[in-house]
Design a protein around this motif. Structure first.
Motif, PDB file in Angstrom:
ATOM      1  N   GLN A  54     -10.566  11.252  -9.076  1.00 33.74           N
ATOM      2  CA  GLN A  54     -10.320  12.188  -7.976  1.00 33.74           C
ATOM      3  C   GLN A  54     -11.238  11.828  -6.798  1.00 33.74           C
ATOM      4  O   GLN A  54     -12.429  11.565  -6.987  1.00 33.74           O
ATOM      5  CB  GLN A  54     -10.621  13.614  -8.467  1.00 33.74           C
ATOM      6  CG  GLN A  54      -9.751  14.677  -7.850  1.00 33.74           C
ATOM      7  CD  GLN A  54     -10.223  15.062  -6.454  1.00 33.74           C
ATOM      8  OE1 GLN A  54     -11.379  14.863  -6.100  1.00 33.74           O
ATOM      9  NE2 GLN A  54      -9.329  15.606  -5.656  1.00 33.74           N
ATOM     10  N   PHE A  56     -12.844  13.372  -4.493  1.00 33.88           N
ATOM     11  CA  PHE A  56     -14.093  14.122  -4.350  1.00 33.88           C
ATOM     12  C   PHE A  56     -15.157  13.588  -5.308  1.00 33.88           C
ATOM     13  O   PHE A  56     -16.307  13.340  -4.923  1.00 33.88           O
ATOM     14  CB  PHE A  56     -13.840  15.613  -4.626  1.00 33.88           C
ATOM     15  CG  PHE A  56     -15.089  16.397  -4.897  1.00 33.88           C
ATOM     16  CD1 PHE A  56     -16.026  16.595  -3.896  1.00 33.88           C
ATOM     17  CD2 PHE A  56     -15.333  16.939  -6.150  1.00 33.88           C
ATOM     18  CE1 PHE A  56     -17.193  17.317  -4.139  1.00 33.88           C
ATOM     19  CE2 PHE A  56     -16.484  17.662  -6.410  1.00 33.88           C
ATOM     20  CZ  PHE A  56     -17.413  17.848  -5.394  1.00 33.88           C
ATOM     21  N   LEU A  60     -18.603  11.487  -4.247  1.00 35.27           N
ATOM     22  CA  LEU A  60     -19.904  12.002  -4.673  1.00 35.27           C
ATOM     23  C   LEU A  60     -20.638  10.966  -5.523  1.00 35.27           C
ATOM     24  O   LEU A  60     -21.844  10.740  -5.354  1.00 35.27           O
ATOM     25  CB  LEU A  60     -19.710  13.307  -5.457  1.00 35.27           C
ATOM     26  CG  LEU A  60     -20.947  14.184  -5.662  1.00 35.27           C
ATOM     27  CD1 LEU A  60     -21.573  14.574  -4.333  1.00 35.27           C
ATOM     28  CD2 LEU A  60     -20.593  15.426  -6.472  1.00 35.27           C
ATOM     29  N   MET A  94     -23.268  18.282   2.416  1.00 35.95           N
ATOM     30  CA  MET A  94     -22.123  19.109   2.050  1.00 35.95           C
ATOM     31  C   MET A  94     -22.079  20.394   2.870  1.00 35.95           C
ATOM     32  O   MET A  94     -21.056  20.741   3.481  1.00 35.95           O
ATOM     33  CB  MET A  94     -22.190  19.444   0.555  1.00 35.95           C
ATOM     34  CG  MET A  94     -21.120  20.404   0.055  1.00 35.95           C
ATOM     35  SD  MET A  94     -19.460  19.709   0.003  1.00 35.95           S
ATOM     36  CE  MET A  94     -19.561  18.725  -1.499  1.00 35.95           C
ATOM     37  N   LEU A  98     -19.169  21.498   5.673  1.00 33.82           N
ATOM     38  CA  LEU A  98     -18.246  22.583   5.363  1.00 33.82           C
ATOM     39  C   LEU A  98     -18.552  23.849   6.143  1.00 33.82           C
ATOM     40  O   LEU A  98     -17.651  24.653   6.399  1.00 33.82           O
ATOM     41  CB  LEU A  98     -18.281  22.880   3.858  1.00 33.82           C
ATOM     42  CG  LEU A  98     -17.724  21.786   2.953  1.00 33.82           C
ATOM     43  CD1 LEU A  98     -17.717  22.252   1.502  1.00 33.82           C
ATOM     44  CD2 LEU A  98     -16.324  21.385   3.383  1.00 33.82           C
ATOM     45  N   GLY A 354      -8.590  23.941  -1.450  1.00 31.30           N
ATOM     46  CA  GLY A 354      -9.841  23.640  -2.137  1.00 31.30           C
ATOM     47  C   GLY A 354     -10.103  22.157  -2.273  1.00 31.30           C
ATOM     48  O   GLY A 354     -11.223  21.680  -2.010  1.00 31.30           O
ATOM     49  N   ASN A 355      -9.094  21.400  -2.681  1.00 31.80           N
ATOM     50  CA  ASN A 355      -9.254  19.956  -2.846  1.00 31.80           C
ATOM     51  C   ASN A 355      -9.620  19.293  -1.525  1.00 31.80           C
ATOM     52  O   ASN A 355     -10.489  18.419  -1.466  1.00 31.80           O
ATOM     53  CB  ASN A 355      -7.959  19.353  -3.394  1.00 31.80           C
ATOM     54  CG  ASN A 355      -8.023  17.846  -3.483  1.00 31.80           C
ATOM     55  OD1 ASN A 355      -8.898  17.288  -4.111  1.00 31.80           O
ATOM     56  ND2 ASN A 355      -7.097  17.179  -2.813  1.00 31.80           N
ATOM     57  N   LEU A 358     -13.289  20.001  -0.575  1.00 37.10           N
ATOM     58  CA  LEU A 358     -14.242  19.261  -1.396  1.00 37.10           C
ATOM     59  C   LEU A 358     -14.310  17.794  -0.984  1.00 37.10           C
ATOM     60  O   LEU A 358     -15.394  17.200  -0.917  1.00 37.10           O
ATOM     61  CB  LEU A 358     -13.866  19.379  -2.873  1.00 37.10           C
ATOM     62  CG  LEU A 358     -14.139  20.744  -3.528  1.00 37.10           C
ATOM     63  CD1 LEU A 358     -13.595  20.769  -4.942  1.00 37.10           C
ATOM     64  CD2 LEU A 358     -15.620  21.069  -3.506  1.00 37.10           C
ATOM     65  N   GLY A 361     -16.156  17.664   2.316  1.00 37.22           N
ATOM     66  CA  GLY A 361     -17.576  17.896   2.094  1.00 37.22           C
ATOM     67  C   GLY A 361     -18.262  16.690   1.483  1.00 37.22           C
ATOM     68  O   GLY A 361     -19.389  16.338   1.854  1.00 37.22           O
ATOM     69  N   ALA A 362     -17.575  16.022   0.550  1.00 37.51           N
ATOM     70  CA  ALA A 362     -18.144  14.816  -0.053  1.00 37.51           C
ATOM     71  C   ALA A 362     -18.277  13.703   0.982  1.00 37.51           C
ATOM     72  O   ALA A 362     -19.210  12.891   0.914  1.00 37.51           O
ATOM     73  CB  ALA A 362     -17.262  14.349  -1.221  1.00 37.51           C
TER      74      ALA A 362
END
Length: 495
Positions: A54, A56, A60, A94, A98, A354-355, A358, A361-362
């Motif tokens: 994934q 995200f 990370l 992050m 965000l 949400g995905n 994230l 943010g990553a």
């Protein structure tokens, strides 16, 4: 000298960062930092493409690996359990990202959902089709995608508008390519170049640019790009014949019936009264106008109460909230929706967000690690030495990442994370930085092919073979990309 041809601002050679807590072995100096950066990007592509991790998690993981490899200590990366003065690079990357964009993307998503469920898209398309007539139906579809694509995600736009494309192509008796490609060009342009879509909003947050500048440059660069794409669509639509997919027409009818049933089950009472076209335009245009007014009031007016009022209502948080409340009332409550219905539609629309948040943010974490580790400064010095303009660099990095791994969002946030510290090395204006964002966005849509979910969505929704999708959609995206970047590069000559 123009910023297009001016290299990144000169800086002293980057010393090896004074970090001593790294776990991985270090290769000394600038060469080592650049090697770590290259290996990090290669690892990112490997994890996304081969391992199918994934994005995200992949971003990370790579951020942590790059930070440790470049010599950041565990404390610098993660902070400490106990309260202390140590700042966590990951948390600040992050949170700093965000904190700016999550609200904008959330409000924009809910606004688009209300417009979608209320039938605003159908009204917009029907009015434009009636206005332009059957001969100019492809242009009407293009304008529909362009306007409705501002508040609505690309895939949602296809789902809502595909039945209208089927009907137009069936009535015209021509290839569905002639009708769907202009629509897709409009949806893709707004998705790549204009807020409140995640890509440009994320880049604006990472590069610290006012959304007003992003909107202005998005319009200036995006309109010529979409016109070029429409020209290509008109040409290829007469040379590649694809019939209307009957199975998709039936599936669209079933999906529409299911949506109506779902609305009833959720307490939404569909009304026969069509939405006013003026209402649709006013709701979509309100946040854009307010944000633009606020951006340029700081240039045109001295500090005053009036300017403060304009800047308040033009802040993206406030402007989008106003637009959403207008949509709630004009498209919902005034047309018989209950407050429970509005809550249901809004809540359901946030599930896919949400995905996206994230991943974005990553991307902010990746940029923060590059900056804290000294890699960004090493990159800036290197590109300064070779004389590569930052706007060209931004486009090429984004393009390569896009072609390699398929996701436009990953390409944008990764590129913005790399470019952000480079821009900090020079004295660049908000306008020029917004043009860099346009270059990043343009690169992120180049050559959509089999590793891009959008490629398969276009092929399946409109019944186009893989070969013809490559001949039509893939080239359409490349035309949008090159034209958008060309406009941004030319304008940067005068900024």
């Amino acid at each position: 000298m123009s910023p297009l041809f001016a290299p990144l601002a000169a800086a002293a050679p980057a010393p090896t960062p004074p970090h001593t807590g790294g776990i991985l072995p270090l290769i000394g100096g600038t060469t080592g930092l650049l090697t770590i950066a290259a290996l990090g990007i290669a690892l990112l592509l490997f994890l996304i493409i081969k391992v199918r991790l994934q994005p995200f998690v992949a971003l990370l993981t790579v951020s942590i690996a790059v930070g440790l490899g470049a010599g950041l200590s565990v404390t610098e990366l993660f902070g400490t359990v106990q309260k202390s003065t140590a700042v966590s690079t990951i948390e600040s990357g992050m949170g700093g990202t965000l904190g700016h964009i999550a609200i904008i993307i959330g409000l924009g998503t809910m606004l688009g959902a209300v417009l979608e469920v209320s039938g605003g898209a159908e009204v917009l398309a029907s009015r434009l089709l009636n206005l332009f007539g059957e001969k100019r139906a492809p242009l009407a579809m293009g304008l529909t995608g362009l306007i409705f694509g501002i508040p609505v995600f690309f895939d949602v736009g296809i789902f809502v508008l595909a039945p209208i494309v089927y009907a137009s192509a069936k009535r015209g008796g021509k290839s569905i390519i002639l009708y769907c490609m202009p629509l897709l060009a409009g949806l893709s342009m707004t998705h790549a170049f204009l807020p409140p879509h995640p890509g440009p909003v994320a880049a604006a947050g990472l590069l610290k640019v006012d959304l007003g500048w992003v909107i202005l440059m998005g319009i200036i660069c995006g309109i010529p790009a979409v016109l070029a794409a429409w020209g290509w669509a008109a040409w290829i639509g007469k040379r590649v014949f694809v019939p209307v997919p009957q199975d998709m027409v039936e599936a669209a009818d079933e999906a529409k019936a299911a949506l109506v049933e779902e609305q009833r089950a959720s307490g939404v009472t569909p009304t026969e009264k069509p939405v006013s076209l003026g209402v649709v335009f006013s709701i979509i245009g309100t946040p854009l106008v307010l944000i633009l007014l606020a951006t340029f009031s700081s240039i045109a007016f001295d500090p005053s109460t009036g300017r403060s009022v304009i800047e308040f209502f033009g802040h993206p948080f406030v402007a989008l909230t106003i637009a959403l409340l207008l949509a709630y009332y004009l498209l919902g409550i005034r047309r018989g929706w209950s407050r429970k219905s509005l809550e249901t539609v809004s809540t359901a629309s946030l599930k896919p967000v949400g995905n996206i948040l994230l991943v974005v943010g990553a991307g902010g974490v990746f940029g923060a690690v590059l900056s804290a580790s000294g890699i960004a400064k090493a990159l800036a010095d290197t590109f300064n030495n070779v004389g590569l303009p930052v706007i060209v660099l931004a486009y090429l990095i984004s393009l390569v990442l896009r072609v390699a791994q398929g996701s436009a969002t990953v390409a944008i946030v990764t590129t913005a994370g790399i470019v952000a510290p480079l821009l900090a090395e020079g004295d660049y204006s908000q306008a020029f930085t917004a043009l860099v964002i346009m270059a990043i966005s343009a690169g992120s849509i180049f050559a959509s092919h089999v590793n891009d979910g959008g490629f398969w969505m276009v092929a399946k929704y409109f019944g186009i073979s893989e070969r013809d999708t490559l001949r039509t959609w893939t080239i359409l995206e490349s035309v949008l990309s090159v034209a958008g970047f060309a406009v941004a590069a030319v304008i940067s000559l005068f900024v």
